[in-house]
Design a protein around this motif. Sequence first.
Motif, mmCIF file in Angstrom:
data_model
loop_
_atom_site.group_PDB
_atom_site.id
_atom_site.type_symbol
_atom_site.label_atom_id
_atom_site.label_comp_id
_atom_site.label_asym_id
_atom_site.label_seq_id
_atom_site.Cartn_x
_atom_site.Cartn_y
_atom_site.Cartn_z
ATOM 1 N N VAL A 34 0.822 -1.206 0.000
ATOM 2 C CA VAL A 34 0.000 0.000 0.000
ATOM 3 C C VAL A 34 0.860 1.261 0.000
ATOM 4 N N GLY A 35 1.876 1.301 0.873
ATOM 5 C CA GLY A 35 2.758 2.470 0.904
ATOM 6 C C GLY A 35 3.418 2.743 -0.435
ATOM 7 N N PRO A 36 4.073 1.746 -1.052
ATOM 8 C CA PRO A 36 4.668 1.964 -2.364
ATOM 9 C C PRO A 36 3.656 2.396 -3.426
ATOM 10 N N PHE A 37 2.428 1.858 -3.359
ATOM 11 C CA PHE A 37 1.416 2.258 -4.335
ATOM 12 C C PHE A 37 1.034 3.723 -4.151
ATOM 13 N N LEU A 38 0.808 4.134 -2.902
ATOM 14 C CA LEU A 38 0.469 5.532 -2.644
ATOM 15 C C LEU A 38 1.579 6.452 -3.116
ATOM 16 N N ASN A 39 2.817 6.050 -2.879
ATOM 17 C CA ASN A 39 3.951 6.849 -3.340
ATOM 18 C C ASN A 39 3.987 6.916 -4.867
ATOM 19 N N HIS A 40 3.726 5.790 -5.516
ATOM 20 C CA HIS A 40 3.694 5.742 -6.984
ATOM 21 C C HIS A 40 2.630 6.678 -7.544
ATOM 22 N N ARG A 41 1.491 6.762 -6.860
ATOM 23 C CA ARG A 41 0.397 7.623 -7.307
ATOM 24 C C ARG A 41 0.559 9.057 -6.811
ATOM 25 N N ASP A 42 1.662 9.330 -6.116
ATOM 26 C CA ASP A 42 1.942 10.650 -5.566
ATOM 27 C C ASP A 42 0.835 11.106 -4.604
ATOM 28 N N ILE A 43 0.322 10.163 -3.835
ATOM 29 C CA ILE A 43 -0.688 10.470 -2.820
ATOM 30 C C ILE A 43 0.029 10.740 -1.504
ATOM 31 N N ARG A 44 -0.111 11.959 -1.006
ATOM 32 C CA ARG A 44 0.609 12.379 0.197
ATOM 33 C C ARG A 44 -0.299 12.553 1.411
ATOM 34 N N HIS A 45 -1.592 12.289 1.222
ATOM 35 C CA HIS A 45 -2.534 12.520 2.320
ATOM 36 C C HIS A 45 -3.737 11.605 2.133
ATOM 37 N N ILE A 46 -4.192 10.978 3.218
ATOM 38 C CA ILE A 46 -5.405 10.166 3.208
ATOM 39 C C ILE A 46 -6.488 10.952 3.935
ATOM 40 N N ASP A 47 -7.583 11.198 3.253
ATOM 41 C CA ASP A 47 -8.643 12.008 3.840
ATOM 42 C C ASP A 47 -9.535 11.202 4.773
ATOM 43 N N ARG A 48 -9.786 9.937 4.419
ATOM 44 C CA ARG A 48 -10.542 9.048 5.302
ATOM 45 C C ARG A 48 -9.989 7.640 5.154
ATOM 46 N N LEU A 49 -9.858 6.949 6.301
ATOM 47 C CA LEU A 49 -9.350 5.580 6.306
ATOM 48 C C LEU A 49 -10.372 4.709 7.030
ATOM 49 N N TYR A 50 -11.070 3.879 6.266
ATOM 50 C CA TYR A 50 -12.080 2.996 6.840
ATOM 51 C C TYR A 50 -11.469 1.638 7.172
ATOM 52 N N ILE A 51 -11.728 1.152 8.376
ATOM 53 C CA ILE A 51 -11.376 -0.223 8.743
ATOM 54 C C ILE A 51 -12.695 -0.970 8.850
#
Length: 253
Positions: A34-51
């Motif tokens: 997940v971390g590498p994917f977010l970095n690949h997509r240049d996503i620097r912030h998660i607005d909501r995280l559902y568990i």
Amino acid sequence: PNRSSATVIELPDGQTILYDAGTSLPSDAGRNVVGPFLNHRDIRHIDRLYISHPNLDHFSGIPTVLDQIEADAVIINPYFESKSSPRSPSRHLLALLSARGQSLQVLDTLTTTWEFGGVIFELLWPRGDCDPQLSSNETSTVLRLNYAGRSILLTVDIEERTQRALLERGDLHADILLLPHHGSFRASTVDFIRAVAPLAAIRSSNERTQQTLSGLDAAIGDVPLYNTADVGAVEVVLDREGVHMATPCRVTK
């Protein structure tokens, strides 16, 4: 590979939602996927995280995700804490989030529809009057996302009792179905898939389709099946042109 579940939702206005991020041990989905994917997509912030519910393969990667990127709010449903036994991994996660000062919100099950980032969200499950004796799987947060006349249904780990309850509720159609409980087959599976009537189904699984000895293949019928054990990560784009899907590997069905 280990059983796992993680869904990154990129909204039309640029906001990002993470819906689960975990795998069975010892792999770390946050660090390795997940971390590498977010970095690949240049996503620097998660607005909501559902568990969705307190099963390790749905949240084990969240601590390392939050080591790498800030989240405005972690959101659980009202049954998450009661289904977390005192020494369980999910109870440890709650303690860890509290120690970090992470904002934690509990879903209001009376609010069943809302708009966020240009997308309409529907909370189909759990309901406020759910049987407290339901298993943790059966209390999974089920969301349907609607955009540009298209929809995707995220069912997580619901099993027969919840599937039957949703069938009684009706109005389950979605263009894309994330199959319940990693594509496991239950007596309700055929009826559930027929009620959703998807254009395609996604199975987040560690078991290849050819190795699956259940009734899933017959239940799916002619609906294209994207099994992550076969094709890797699955990308779904909903826009005014329709539904677009892509994978690193060719879908064989």
